[in-house]
Design a protein around this motif. Sequence first.
Motif, PDB file in Angstrom:
ATOM      1  N   TRP A  94       0.830  -1.216   0.000  1.00  0.00           N
ATOM      2  CA  TRP A  94       0.000   0.000   0.000  1.00  0.00           C
ATOM      3  C   TRP A  94       0.862   1.264   0.000  1.00  0.00           C
ATOM      4  CZ3 TRP A  94      -4.500  -0.772  -1.767  1.00  0.00           C
ATOM      5  CH2 TRP A  94      -5.148  -1.989  -1.533  1.00  0.00           C
ATOM      6  N   LYS A  95       1.984   1.239   0.669  1.00  0.00           N
ATOM      7  CA  LYS A  95       2.891   2.398   0.647  1.00  0.00           C
ATOM      8  C   LYS A  95       3.485   2.582  -0.741  1.00  0.00           C
ATOM      9  CE  LYS A  95       3.739   2.323   5.520  1.00  0.00           C
ATOM     10  NZ  LYS A  95       4.521   1.796   6.601  1.00  0.00           N
ATOM     11  N   CYS A  96       3.785   1.489  -1.430  1.00  0.00           N
ATOM     12  CA  CYS A  96       4.285   1.591  -2.805  1.00  0.00           C
ATOM     13  C   CYS A  96       3.190   2.084  -3.749  1.00  0.00           C
ATOM     14  CB  CYS A  96       4.819   0.243  -3.280  1.00  0.00           C
ATOM     15  SG  CYS A  96       6.368  -0.225  -2.492  1.00  0.00           S
ATOM     16  N   CYS A  97       1.980   1.598  -3.532  1.00  0.00           N
ATOM     17  CA  CYS A  97       0.852   2.005  -4.383  1.00  0.00           C
ATOM     18  C   CYS A  97       0.652   3.522  -4.334  1.00  0.00           C
ATOM     19  CB  CYS A  97      -0.408   1.272  -3.922  1.00  0.00           C
ATOM     20  SG  CYS A  97      -1.880   1.645  -4.895  1.00  0.00           S
ATOM     21  N   PHE A  98       0.878   4.123  -3.187  1.00  0.00           N
ATOM     22  CA  PHE A  98       0.654   5.567  -3.013  1.00  0.00           C
ATOM     23  C   PHE A  98       1.948   6.315  -2.705  1.00  0.00           C
ATOM     24  CE2 PHE A  98      -3.513   3.764  -2.495  1.00  0.00           C
ATOM     25  CZ  PHE A  98      -4.292   4.667  -3.194  1.00  0.00           C
ATOM     26  N   HIS A  99       3.079   5.802  -3.178  1.00  0.00           N
ATOM     27  CA  HIS A  99       4.354   6.419  -2.814  1.00  0.00           C
ATOM     28  C   HIS A  99       4.464   7.878  -3.269  1.00  0.00           C
ATOM     29  CE1 HIS A  99       5.595   5.157  -6.896  1.00  0.00           C
ATOM     30  NE2 HIS A  99       6.444   6.140  -6.818  1.00  0.00           N
ATOM     31  N   MET A 100       3.930   8.216  -4.420  1.00  0.00           N
ATOM     32  CA  MET A 100       4.034   9.619  -4.884  1.00  0.00           C
ATOM     33  C   MET A 100       3.200  10.549  -4.009  1.00  0.00           C
ATOM     34  SD  MET A 100       3.955   9.116  -9.020  1.00  0.00           S
ATOM     35  CE  MET A 100       2.504   8.074  -8.962  1.00  0.00           C
ATOM     36  N   GLU A 101       1.976  10.143  -3.709  1.00  0.00           N
ATOM     37  CA  GLU A 101       1.097  10.980  -2.881  1.00  0.00           C
ATOM     38  C   GLU A 101       1.647  11.121  -1.469  1.00  0.00           C
ATOM     39  OE1 GLU A 101      -1.254   9.274  -6.212  1.00  0.00           O
ATOM     40  OE2 GLU A 101       0.171   8.453  -4.796  1.00  0.00           O
ATOM     41  N   LEU A 102       2.229  10.060  -0.936  1.00  0.00           N
ATOM     42  CA  LEU A 102       2.803  10.123   0.406  1.00  0.00           C
ATOM     43  C   LEU A 102       4.039  11.018   0.428  1.00  0.00           C
ATOM     44  CD1 LEU A 102       2.425   6.349   1.355  1.00  0.00           C
ATOM     45  CD2 LEU A 102       1.054   8.269   2.220  1.00  0.00           C
ATOM     46  N   ARG A 103       4.897  10.866  -0.569  1.00  0.00           N
ATOM     47  CA  ARG A 103       6.118  11.682  -0.639  1.00  0.00           C
ATOM     48  C   ARG A 103       5.781  13.164  -0.796  1.00  0.00           C
ATOM     49  NH1 ARG A 103       8.874  11.405  -5.612  1.00  0.00           N
ATOM     50  NH2 ARG A 103       8.443   9.203  -5.594  1.00  0.00           N
ATOM     51  N   GLU A 106       0.437  14.636  -0.062  1.00  0.00           N
ATOM     52  CA  GLU A 106      -0.947  14.773  -0.526  1.00  0.00           C
ATOM     53  C   GLU A 106      -1.867  13.809   0.197  1.00  0.00           C
ATOM     54  OE1 GLU A 106      -1.052  14.241  -4.742  1.00  0.00           O
ATOM     55  OE2 GLU A 106       0.316  15.900  -5.116  1.00  0.00           O
ATOM     56  N   ALA A 107      -1.275  12.847   0.930  1.00  0.00           N
ATOM     57  CA  ALA A 107      -2.077  11.833   1.606  1.00  0.00           C
ATOM     58  C   ALA A 107      -1.385  11.339   2.857  1.00  0.00           C
ATOM     59  CB  ALA A 107      -2.309  10.653   0.665  1.00  0.00           C
ATOM     60  N   VAL A 108      -2.193  10.807   3.751  1.00  0.00           N
ATOM     61  CA  VAL A 108      -1.722  10.066   4.916  1.00  0.00           C
ATOM     62  C   VAL A 108      -2.327   8.675   4.784  1.00  0.00           C
ATOM     63  CG1 VAL A 108      -1.877   9.834   7.422  1.00  0.00           C
ATOM     64  CG2 VAL A 108      -1.583  12.079   6.404  1.00  0.00           C
ATOM     65  N   LEU A 109      -1.505   7.651   4.984  1.00  0.00           N
ATOM     66  CA  LEU A 109      -1.960   6.268   4.878  1.00  0.00           C
ATOM     67  C   LEU A 109      -1.835   5.602   6.239  1.00  0.00           C
ATOM     68  CD1 LEU A 109      -1.235   3.791   2.069  1.00  0.00           C
ATOM     69  CD2 LEU A 109      -0.862   3.085   4.424  1.00  0.00           C
ATOM     70  N   ILE A 110      -2.923   4.980   6.679  1.00  0.00           N
ATOM     71  CA  ILE A 110      -2.946   4.284   7.960  1.00  0.00           C
ATOM     72  C   ILE A 110      -3.468   2.873   7.721  1.00  0.00           C
ATOM     73  CG2 ILE A 110      -3.886   4.272  10.309  1.00  0.00           C
ATOM     74  CD1 ILE A 110      -4.499   7.280   9.879  1.00  0.00           C
ATOM     75  N   GLU A 111      -2.800   1.879   8.283  1.00  0.00           N
ATOM     76  CA  GLU A 111      -3.298   0.508   8.267  1.00  0.00           C
ATOM     77  C   GLU A 111      -3.766   0.188   9.679  1.00  0.00           C
ATOM     78  OE1 GLU A 111      -0.449  -2.176   6.582  1.00  0.00           O
ATOM     79  OE2 GLU A 111      -0.155  -0.879   4.842  1.00  0.00           O
ATOM     80  N   VAL A 112      -5.043  -0.170   9.817  1.00  0.00           N
ATOM     81  CA  VAL A 112      -5.654  -0.371  11.126  1.00  0.00           C
ATOM     82  C   VAL A 112      -6.104  -1.828  11.268  1.00  0.00           C
ATOM     83  CG1 VAL A 112      -7.506   0.367  12.666  1.00  0.00           C
ATOM     84  CG2 VAL A 112      -6.508   2.005  11.069  1.00  0.00           C
ATOM     85  N   PRO A 113      -5.631  -2.535  12.306  1.00  0.00           N
ATOM     86  CA  PRO A 113      -6.153  -3.881  12.548  1.00  0.00           C
ATOM     87  C   PRO A 113      -7.659  -3.795  12.808  1.00  0.00           C
ATOM     88  CG  PRO A 113      -4.239  -3.446  13.915  1.00  0.00           C
ATOM     89  CD  PRO A 113      -4.641  -2.144  13.282  1.00  0.00           C
ATOM     90  N   GLU A 114      -8.429  -4.638  12.124  1.00  0.00           N
ATOM     91  CA  GLU A 114      -9.877  -4.516  12.244  1.00  0.00           C
ATOM     92  C   GLU A 114     -10.425  -5.015  13.565  1.00  0.00           C
ATOM     93  OE1 GLU A 114     -11.492  -6.034   8.592  1.00  0.00           O
ATOM     94  OE2 GLU A 114     -11.004  -4.158   7.597  1.00  0.00           O
TER      95      GLU A 114
END
Length: 136
Positions: A94-103, A106-114
């Motif tokens: 997921w970090k690779c999928c959105f690497h440009m937006e994260l760098r 433009e985005a914050v990515l969070i992985e949350v245990p359900e």
Amino acid sequence: PNRSVQLATAISVLEYLRSDSNRWQAGAEPCPNCGAQNVSRTPCHQLPETRKTQCRVTREMFRATAVGGHTWVAHNGVYQGKWDPKRVWGRRYWKCCFHMELRQKEAVLIEVPEDDIFQSGPEWDKTYSVILKRLA
């Protein structure tokens, strides 16, 4: 339309899409019925360019999300992780999928245990949600 929704969600549906161009599932045969045992994976920086993948669909959802809004993909990891892109492609999927937006912040990515969000039991698969917030 671009940046038009506050919340884009996918619950228990994306796992049926491939994780990468030629990878559907974890295990000895990542491309079922293809006869291929060792299927190469797309490099991290090229993952956003893949077609018909979990990454691509999530990117399209994010494209539709307005500044301040969220994209939420839930129930990753079900079926013992057979179709979990973090197990099929790698932990940084997921970090690779959105690497440009994260760098570009433009985005914050969070992985949350359900099990932090939903009711769960010890015999259930450990699942997680990917939550993206659009900052710009």
